[in-house]
Design an enzyme around this catalytic site. Structure first.
Site, PDB file in Angstrom:
ATOM      1  N   ASP A  89      -5.708  12.888 -25.825  1.00 20.22           N
ATOM      2  CA  ASP A  89      -5.806  11.495 -25.366  1.00 20.22           C
ATOM      3  C   ASP A  89      -5.094  10.654 -26.420  1.00 20.22           C
ATOM      4  O   ASP A  89      -5.648  10.358 -27.480  1.00 20.22           O
ATOM      5  CB  ASP A  89      -7.281  11.091 -25.232  1.00 20.22           C
ATOM      6  CG  ASP A  89      -7.445   9.640 -24.802  1.00 20.22           C
ATOM      7  OD1 ASP A  89      -6.462   8.881 -24.882  1.00 20.22           O
ATOM      8  OD2 ASP A  89      -8.567   9.266 -24.408  1.00 20.22           O
ATOM      9  N   ARG A 147      -1.441  -3.065 -18.663  1.00 17.73           N
ATOM     10  CA  ARG A 147      -2.757  -2.433 -18.740  1.00 17.73           C
ATOM     11  C   ARG A 147      -2.838  -1.345 -17.679  1.00 17.73           C
ATOM     12  O   ARG A 147      -2.721  -1.615 -16.480  1.00 17.73           O
ATOM     13  CB  ARG A 147      -3.836  -3.496 -18.497  1.00 17.73           C
ATOM     14  CG  ARG A 147      -5.247  -3.071 -18.802  1.00 17.73           C
ATOM     15  CD  ARG A 147      -6.120  -4.285 -19.017  1.00 17.73           C
ATOM     16  NE  ARG A 147      -5.777  -4.928 -20.279  1.00 17.73           N
ATOM     17  CZ  ARG A 147      -6.239  -4.553 -21.477  1.00 17.73           C
ATOM     18  NH1 ARG A 147      -7.097  -3.547 -21.587  1.00 17.73           N
ATOM     19  NH2 ARG A 147      -5.866  -5.180 -22.574  1.00 17.73           N
ATOM     20  N   THR A 200      -3.232   5.443 -22.226  1.00 16.50           N
ATOM     21  CA  THR A 200      -3.085   4.112 -21.666  1.00 16.50           C
ATOM     22  C   THR A 200      -1.672   3.638 -22.001  1.00 16.50           C
ATOM     23  O   THR A 200      -0.992   4.217 -22.861  1.00 16.50           O
ATOM     24  CB  THR A 200      -4.124   3.136 -22.258  1.00 16.50           C
ATOM     25  OG1 THR A 200      -4.094   3.232 -23.672  1.00 16.50           O
ATOM     26  CG2 THR A 200      -5.514   3.445 -21.756  1.00 16.50           C
ATOM     27  N   LYS A 239      -1.360  -0.236 -25.248  1.00 18.22           N
ATOM     28  CA  LYS A 239      -1.684  -0.355 -26.681  1.00 18.22           C
ATOM     29  C   LYS A 239      -0.379  -0.309 -27.484  1.00 18.22           C
ATOM     30  O   LYS A 239       0.423  -1.219 -27.347  1.00 18.22           O
ATOM     31  CB  LYS A 239      -2.678   0.740 -27.070  1.00 18.22           C
ATOM     32  CG  LYS A 239      -4.020   0.622 -26.309  1.00 18.22           C
ATOM     33  CD  LYS A 239      -5.037   1.616 -26.800  1.00 18.22           C
ATOM     34  CE  LYS A 239      -6.394   1.407 -26.150  1.00 18.22           C
ATOM     35  NZ  LYS A 239      -6.618   2.210 -24.937  1.00 18.22           N
ATOM     36  N   TYR A 290       0.852  -1.201   0.000  1.00 17.62           N
ATOM     37  CA  TYR A 290       0.000   0.000   0.000  1.00 17.62           C
ATOM     38  C   TYR A 290       0.873   1.230   0.000  1.00 17.62           C
ATOM     39  O   TYR A 290       1.826   1.319   0.770  1.00 17.62           O
ATOM     40  CB  TYR A 290      -0.931   0.018   1.217  1.00 17.62           C
ATOM     41  CG  TYR A 290      -2.351  -0.301   0.809  1.00 17.62           C
ATOM     42  CD1 TYR A 290      -3.000   0.500  -0.120  1.00 17.62           C
ATOM     43  CD2 TYR A 290      -3.017  -1.402   1.317  1.00 17.62           C
ATOM     44  CE1 TYR A 290      -4.283   0.200  -0.542  1.00 17.62           C
ATOM     45  CE2 TYR A 290      -4.304  -1.710   0.906  1.00 17.62           C
ATOM     46  CZ  TYR A 290      -4.935  -0.898  -0.023  1.00 17.62           C
ATOM     47  OH  TYR A 290      -6.191  -1.197  -0.445  1.00 17.62           O
ATOM     48  N   GLU A 323      -0.526   4.763  -0.675  1.00 16.85           N
ATOM     49  CA  GLU A 323      -1.315   5.968  -0.974  1.00 16.85           C
ATOM     50  C   GLU A 323      -0.463   7.214  -0.775  1.00 16.85           C
ATOM     51  O   GLU A 323       0.258   7.324   0.223  1.00 16.85           O
ATOM     52  CB  GLU A 323      -2.559   6.015  -0.078  1.00 16.85           C
ATOM     53  CG  GLU A 323      -3.670   5.152  -0.642  1.00 16.85           C
ATOM     54  CD  GLU A 323      -4.616   4.632   0.414  1.00 16.85           C
ATOM     55  OE1 GLU A 323      -4.116   4.085   1.408  1.00 16.85           O
ATOM     56  OE2 GLU A 323      -5.830   4.779   0.223  1.00 16.85           O
TER      57      GLU A 323
HETATM   58  N1  DSN Z   1     -11.289  -0.156 -25.876  1.00 11.60           N
HETATM   59  C1  DSN Z   1     -10.322   0.724 -26.459  1.00 11.60           C
HETATM   60  C2  DSN Z   1     -10.214   0.510 -27.930  1.00 11.60           C
HETATM   61  O1  DSN Z   1     -10.359  -0.615 -28.348  1.00 11.60           O
HETATM   62  O2  DSN Z   1      -9.968   1.437 -28.676  1.00 11.60           O
HETATM   63  C3  DSN Z   1     -10.581   2.133 -26.139  1.00 11.60           C
HETATM   64  O3  DSN Z   1     -10.791   2.264 -24.777  1.00 11.60           O
END
Ligand code: DSN
Length: 414
Positions: free
Chosen positions: A196, A231, A222, A225, A50, A52
């Site tokens: 984004d 993730r 994120t 990707k 933990y 925080e």
């Molecule tokens: N689920 C993602 C995508 O496939 O683009 C976006 O959050």
């Protein structure tokens, strides 16, 4: 005791999923294969802690090493993307956007983002999402004819509605995002600009897409990707917003950070600074271009006519197939993609007129232009034989054979 001995049911499902990932052609534009070192950090004992708060200011003792992990992740993110400040604690892209918006814009004010069905994201103002429930939303779209962004129209909308925040960066837009033009629009109406970059973060890190660092007030992304990390998500910003963003993440929206994921984020940032990652990012784009050219030559209609990035949006209307049916048939052939609305779609999102195809995962496997041509051939066969289960099963064997030439997780035996 190992997972295999302790919980054979879950062990077996994990193995089956690994086999599925090995044997299928993954064309989901938002997916990738995280490298073993990222998986190792994600599966480490850091999950036990933990912490925080932030490095040097924690609510619990025992954070000597966690502080160093998080500081490394922060410093690497700042260097990789050329930004003043990074918060690496966001659990997901959606919470990152929630935190960024709430730091900048009071509830009830106006935000402006691309409509979901045009290629935006749920969190960019969809009425069923917190973004559409918390804020008044002005949605922009692509031009009907070119299927690309039209900055004259976007600027007009912005000046008329005076949003407090403009969001750019998409989930199904196959073209370059011109962050400099969005900055001009934001300045014209006095809005903050949020980029984004979840889909294109890896391309930006590798120099295969322009960076928003000079133009955006806040950047969310994120990490799983094109960036090929665990993730999760991060928020980056100009120095003046650093405190607001940090407070908005903790204590504003989250409790304890996922320290094991933070470590894996640090690993992925380190990887993304290496020369081979830049080669990877450029190869993703080359592969997407070849896939687009091949599919176009074989008769498919591509939204906007092609691609500048890692993804392609195919309009299946001229073929008389829905996105849903194509997704189902292709899965039977071992080709994994997702149905996707196209701009001005007349189908509901659960059916959709298109499919979205991306090359990040196949590029990670080492596939280059010639293998991508094989992928295009298999995909077209799958679409043509969509009602013939025996033919689809036979294509699946061809897919397996291609995949076996490009294995992933060769040495990883979790
Ligand atoms: N689920 C993602 C995508 O496939 O683009 C976006 O959050």
């Amino acid at each position: 005791m190992s997972l295999k001995e302790k919980d054979p049911e879950i062990y077996s499902l994990v193995r089956k999923e690994m086999q599925r990932q090995q044997e299928c052609i993954d064309l989901i534009a938002s997916e990738n294969y995280a490298p073993p070192e990222v998986l190792e950090a994600t599966g480490s004992v850091l999950t036990n802690k933990y912490s925080e708060g932030y490095p040097g200011k924690r609510y619990y003792a025992g954070n000597e090493f966690i502080d160093q992990v998080e500081t490394l992740a922060i410093e690497r993110a700042k260097k990789l993307f050329g930004v003043d400040h990074a918060n690496v604690q966001s659990h997901s892209g959606s919470t990152a956007n929630y935190c960024a918006y709430s730091a900048l814009v009071p509830a009830g004010e106006t935000i402006m983002g691309m409509e979901l069905s045009q290629g935006g994201h749920l969190t960019h103002g969809s009425p069923v999402n917190f973004s559409g429930k918390t804020y008044k939303v002005v949605s922009y779209a692509v031009d009907k004819k070119t299927e690309m962004l039209d900055f004259d129209v976007i600027r007009k909308q912005a000046v008329e509605h005076k949003p407090k925040l403009i969001i750019c960066g998409y989930t199904a837009y196959p073209r370059t995002v011109h962050f400099d033009k969005f900055r001009e629009v934001a300045d014209a109406c006095g809005a903050y600009l949020l980029a984004d970059i979840s889909h294109i973060a890896g391309l930006i890190a590798g120099g295969a897409h322009p960076s928003p660092a000079k133009y955006a007030d806040v950047i969310t992304t994120t990490t799983h990707k094109t960036l090929r990390g665990p993730r999760g998500a991060i928020i980056m910003c100009k120095a003046e917003f650093a405190q607001m963003i940090d407070k908005s993440v903790f204590p504003g929206a989250q409790g304890g950070p996922l320290d094991h994921v933070t470590a894996a984020k640090a690993v992925c940032f380190h990887n993304a600074m290496q020369k081979d990652f830049s080669d990877y990012a450029h190869q993703i784009v080359k592969n997407a271009k070849v896939l687009a050219e091949e599919l176009h030559a074989k008769g498919l209609r591509l939204v906007s006519g092609g691609t500048d990035n890692h993804l392609i949006l195919v309009d299946l209307t001229p073929m008389g197939i829905t996105g849903k049916d194509a997704q189902i048939a292709l899965e039977k052939a071992g080709i994994i993609c997702n149905k996707n609305t196209i701009p001005y779609d007349t189908q509901k999102p659960f059916v959709a007129s298109g499919i979205r195809l991306g090359t990040p995962a196949m590029t990670t496997r080492g596939m280059k232009e010639s293998e991508i041509k094989e992928v295009a051939t298999l995909l077209m066969k799958g679409l043509h034989k969509r009602t013939d289960d025996a033919a689809l099963a036979s294509i699946k064997e061809e897919v397996k054979a291609l995949c076996s030439r490009y294995p992933v997780y060769k040495e990883y035996t979790h």
